[in-house]
Write a protein that holds these residues in place. Structure first.
Motif, PDB file in Angstrom:
ATOM      1  N   LEU A   1       0.803  -1.225   0.000  1.00  0.00           N
ATOM      2  CA  LEU A   1       0.000   0.000   0.000  1.00  0.00           C
ATOM      3  C   LEU A   1       0.838   1.278   0.000  1.00  0.00           C
ATOM      4  N   ARG A   2       2.088   1.186   0.370  1.00  0.00           N
ATOM      5  CA  ARG A   2       2.855   2.410   0.639  1.00  0.00           C
ATOM      6  C   ARG A   2       3.003   3.297  -0.579  1.00  0.00           C
ATOM      7  N   ARG A   3       2.977   2.738  -1.792  1.00  0.00           N
ATOM      8  CA  ARG A   3       3.116   3.550  -3.003  1.00  0.00           C
ATOM      9  C   ARG A   3       1.768   4.002  -3.564  1.00  0.00           C
ATOM     10  N   ALA A   4       0.682   3.717  -2.853  1.00  0.00           N
ATOM     11  CA  ALA A   4      -0.641   4.156  -3.308  1.00  0.00           C
ATOM     12  C   ALA A   4      -0.761   5.671  -3.203  1.00  0.00           C
ATOM     13  N   ASP A   5      -1.515   6.265  -4.119  1.00  0.00           N
ATOM     14  CA  ASP A   5      -1.724   7.716  -4.085  1.00  0.00           C
ATOM     15  C   ASP A   5      -2.622   8.126  -2.924  1.00  0.00           C
ATOM     16  N   HIS A   6      -3.562   7.238  -2.568  1.00  0.00           N
ATOM     17  CA  HIS A   6      -4.512   7.562  -1.500  1.00  0.00           C
ATOM     18  C   HIS A   6      -4.804   6.277  -0.738  1.00  0.00           C
ATOM     19  N   ILE A   7      -4.712   6.317   0.579  1.00  0.00           N
ATOM     20  CA  ILE A   7      -4.926   5.134   1.413  1.00  0.00           C
ATOM     21  C   ILE A   7      -6.044   5.431   2.407  1.00  0.00           C
ATOM     22  N   LEU A   8      -6.983   4.467   2.515  1.00  0.00           N
ATOM     23  CA  LEU A   8      -8.070   4.556   3.490  1.00  0.00           C
ATOM     24  C   LEU A   8      -7.803   3.599   4.635  1.00  0.00           C
ATOM     25  N   VAL A   9      -7.942   4.064   5.844  1.00  0.00           N
ATOM     26  CA  VAL A   9      -7.823   3.211   7.031  1.00  0.00           C
ATOM     27  C   VAL A   9      -9.217   3.081   7.639  1.00  0.00           C
ATOM     28  N   LEU A  10      -9.750   1.855   7.653  1.00  0.00           N
ATOM     29  CA  LEU A  10     -11.111   1.606   8.126  1.00  0.00           C
ATOM     30  C   LEU A  10     -11.084   0.901   9.473  1.00  0.00           C
ATOM     31  N   GLU A  11     -12.017   1.278  10.321  1.00  0.00           N
ATOM     32  CA  GLU A  11     -12.237   0.590  11.592  1.00  0.00           C
ATOM     33  C   GLU A  11     -13.731   0.619  11.898  1.00  0.00           C
ATOM     34  N   GLU A  12     -14.308  -0.567  12.071  1.00  0.00           N
ATOM     35  CA  GLU A  12     -15.727  -0.709  12.427  1.00  0.00           C
ATOM     36  C   GLU A  12     -16.634   0.064  11.473  1.00  0.00           C
ATOM     37  N   GLY A  13     -16.344  -0.045  10.172  1.00  0.00           N
ATOM     38  CA  GLY A  13     -17.200   0.552   9.161  1.00  0.00           C
ATOM     39  C   GLY A  13     -17.005   2.035   8.943  1.00  0.00           C
ATOM     40  N   ARG A  14     -16.004   2.627   9.534  1.00  0.00           N
ATOM     41  CA  ARG A  14     -15.751   4.070   9.366  1.00  0.00           C
ATOM     42  C   ARG A  14     -14.334   4.295   8.840  1.00  0.00           C
ATOM     43  N   ILE A  15     -14.202   5.311   7.978  1.00  0.00           N
ATOM     44  CA  ILE A  15     -12.878   5.728   7.517  1.00  0.00           C
ATOM     45  C   ILE A  15     -12.308   6.656   8.585  1.00  0.00           C
ATOM     46  N   THR A  16     -11.405   6.111   9.380  1.00  0.00           N
ATOM     47  CA  THR A  16     -10.856   6.900  10.488  1.00  0.00           C
ATOM     48  C   THR A  16      -9.753   7.850  10.015  1.00  0.00           C
ATOM     49  N   HIS A  17      -8.962   7.417   9.013  1.00  0.00           N
ATOM     50  CA  HIS A  17      -7.896   8.253   8.470  1.00  0.00           C
ATOM     51  C   HIS A  17      -7.777   7.968   6.980  1.00  0.00           C
ATOM     52  N   GLN A  18      -7.313   8.949   6.234  1.00  0.00           N
ATOM     53  CA  GLN A  18      -7.033   8.757   4.819  1.00  0.00           C
ATOM     54  C   GLN A  18      -5.970   9.756   4.375  1.00  0.00           C
ATOM     55  N   GLY A  19      -5.218   9.344   3.375  1.00  0.00           N
ATOM     56  CA  GLY A  19      -4.131  10.180   2.875  1.00  0.00           C
ATOM     57  C   GLY A  19      -3.041   9.321   2.275  1.00  0.00           C
TER      58      GLY A  19
END
Length: 569
Positions: A526-544
């Motif tokens: 994932l590290r070379r992705a332009d945009h990364i979503l971090v999900l926890e319990e059905g919510r996007i807690t962080h992205q970037g």
């Protein structure tokens, strides 16, 4: 959508012809007792064998004519029922394929399999039996009663009372039997589901030593199906013994009343023989009606289950909307729930442009696959808008939307066939495209090592391949159609880090314009992705980006250090 019986409409002329032939056979069968009575009462007293032989010849011709008519009509009935069932099964399969994932969840896969196999068979048997016995038997009953009333009304009344009691018995038994057969089919659905689960998870079951538990689970479902079938069969079992009893009682009454009438000189002895023949014929036809009602009981219950699928509305209509977005893929305040109890995805919003890479990270059950399912419109969002190709996903036709995606799901499967057939996947792709996709997916090396190369055999579910080989074939299948968007749902979980890194690099090199969606627990993927979503319990807690998440997302940074080490990070 037409009903199940509406599928007989294209064959109505053949059915009508069969009915006429059955009517002719019934008339011929009804003539035989009259000829027999004529021989006994009129010809035997004369002592002339010539008329007796001639009448016997006529009776033989009538009997052979009835047999020929019945055979012809039965062959026509068999053809009609087979063709009707073939068309019904085809439409049911096509409707099953068109069902949305939400509808398939409601019906369940095991129930759909049972409806496609067991229920269509019951409908086939019902249509066949109705054409064979359901037409002939009522004709014999009505015709026999009419002739007996013309011959001797007193004996005909006895026969009518017995027939009325028989039909009442059949009606009562059938009315109680149909609901029980419906419950029996539901129990069969459970048995089919358990068989499918055991067949697909046989390795896990054996590895964990759960054979005994699964055997007990199957035995319980099998016993429940047996009990419900037994309950339905127990109700229907009362039909034949009861009708046999009424037949015997009727024969006794006919003989007694007939003997009294002969003794009083009110009827000839040949008429008693004719009446016994008619009575046997009518009661046999009545038994045929009871068997037909048994088939109708099963067939009617199965037909209702089939119609539930055929009449299922399209719950994912294409809507008209002029709303647009600059994002190739994205969501805006999207929420979704599978069961409508709790949110499986809440207020999800993100956007990526064409040619970029979207990474999705999260623990099991956090909503990663759910998010991808909404992008593919396998399900419709309860709230918010899902963007694909700059347009609302609900405005795109299913074929157009499917053509935009190449997908490798977490639990995808391979077909029994060749390597080429599995990668081409019924699309008849050129072998050059298949080879290019296999090279990009890092699968070409082991494919060339197999006997036959692209023509090498692949067993069902890829049983003769390793987990990594299966995943690389699945990636090659997704790439072979040159899709604008490639979705990899944990598609590198069975690959070593070197092969996974080479795969991602090759995809970017060979398909530079592709929009890539990667679901993985590996930070390296994932590290070379332009945009990364971090999900926890059905919510996007962080992205970037990777760098942004390393600074602002403690969970992401912790996973990166655990997997890659401090120096690599």
């Amino acid at each position: 959508m037409r009903t199940v019986l509406g599928y007989l409409k294209p064959y109505r002329l053949r059915v009508a012809c069969g009915v006429l032939i059955k009517f002719a056979a019934a008339v011929l069968e009804l003539i035989l007792p009259l000829l027999l009575a004529h021989v006994i009462d009129d010809l035997v007293p004369l002592g002339d064998m010539g008329p007796i032989w001639r009448t016997g010849g006529v009776m033989a011709a009538v009997a052979f004519g009835a047999i020929g008519c019945n055979i012809t009509a039965n062959r026509m009935a068999a053809w009609v029922s087979m063709e009707m069932t073939r068309t019904l099964r085809r439409d049911l399969y096509e409707q099953t394929v068109r069902l949305s994932c939400a509808q398939m969840d409601r019906f369940s896969v095991s129930s759909l399999v049972s409806r496609l196999t067991n229920d269509t068979y019951n409908v086939h048997q019902m249509v066949d039996k109705v054409q064979r016995g359901g037409i002939r038997a009522p004709m014999l009953v009505l015709g026999g009663l009419t002739l007996t009333f013309l011959l001797e009304p007193v004996l005909a009344l006895v026969q009518l009372c017995v027939c009325t009691a028989t039909f009442f018995t059949i009606y009562r038994v059938t009315r109680r039997g149909i609901p029980r057969y419906a419950a029996s089919q539901a129990a069969v659905d459970t048995v089919v589901r358990i068989i499918r689960e055991n067949a697909s998870g046989v390795r896990v079951i054996k590895a964990l030593g759960c054979q005994g538990r699964e055997r007990r689970r199957f035995d319980e479902a099998n016993a429940a199906a047996r009990d419900r079938e037994s309950a339905a069969g127990g109700v229907m079992a009362a039909a034949n013994p009861t009708t046999d009893f009424l037949l015997n009682v009727g024969l006794i009454l006919v003989v007694l009343v007939g003997a009294l009438r002969v003794q009083e000189g009110r009827m000839a002895s040949g008429q008693i023989v004719a009446f016994l023949s008619y009575f046997t014929l009518i009661q046999t036809a009545t038994l045929g009606v009871s068997k037909t009602f048994l088939r109708i009981s099963k067939g009617a219950a199965s037909a209702r289950r089939i119609e539930q699928v055929l009449r299922a509305p399209m719950d994912q209509p294409v809507i008209a909307s002029e709303a647009a977005s600059s994002a190739e893929l994205g969501m805006q305040d999207v929420s979704f729930s599978y069961l409508g109890v709790e949110q499986d995805l809440s207020a999800a919003s993100f956007a990526i442009r064409r040619g970029q890479t979207l990474g999705i990270l999260g623990p099991t059950g956090s909503g990663k696959t759910t998010l991808v399912s909404l992008l593919l419109r396998l399900y419709d969002a309860d709230e918010g808008t899902v963007w694909v190709g700059g347009a609302d996903v609900r405005t795109r036709q299913r074929r157009e939307l499917s053509g935009r995606f190449g997908v490798v799901f977490q639990n995808d499967t391979l077909l029994a066939g060749t390597v080429y057939e599995n990668i081409s996947f019924l699309r008849r792709l050129p072998r050059e495209e298949v080879e290019r996709a296999a090279r990009t997916a890092q699968a070409w090396e082991f494919i060339t090592g197999m006997p036959g190369g692209l023509d090498a055999a692949v067993e069902l579910r890829g049983a003769n391949l390793s987990g990594g080989q299966r995943q690389r074939l699945l990636v090659a299948r997704a790439l072979a159609g040159r899709p604008p968007v490639l979705v990899l749902d944990s598609a590198d979980s069975a690959l070593d880090y070197r092969t996974a890194s080479a795969l991602h690099a090759a995809v970017r090199r060979e398909f530079p314009d592709i929009t890539l969606v990667v679901i993985s627990e590996r930070i390296a993927s994932l590290r070379r992705a332009d945009h990364i979503l971090v999900l926890e319990e059905g919510r996007i807690t962080h992205q970037g980006s990777h760098e942004e998440l390393m600074k602002h997302c403690p969970r992401y940074g912790r996973m990166a250090r655990l997997q890659m080490g401090e120096e690599a990070v």
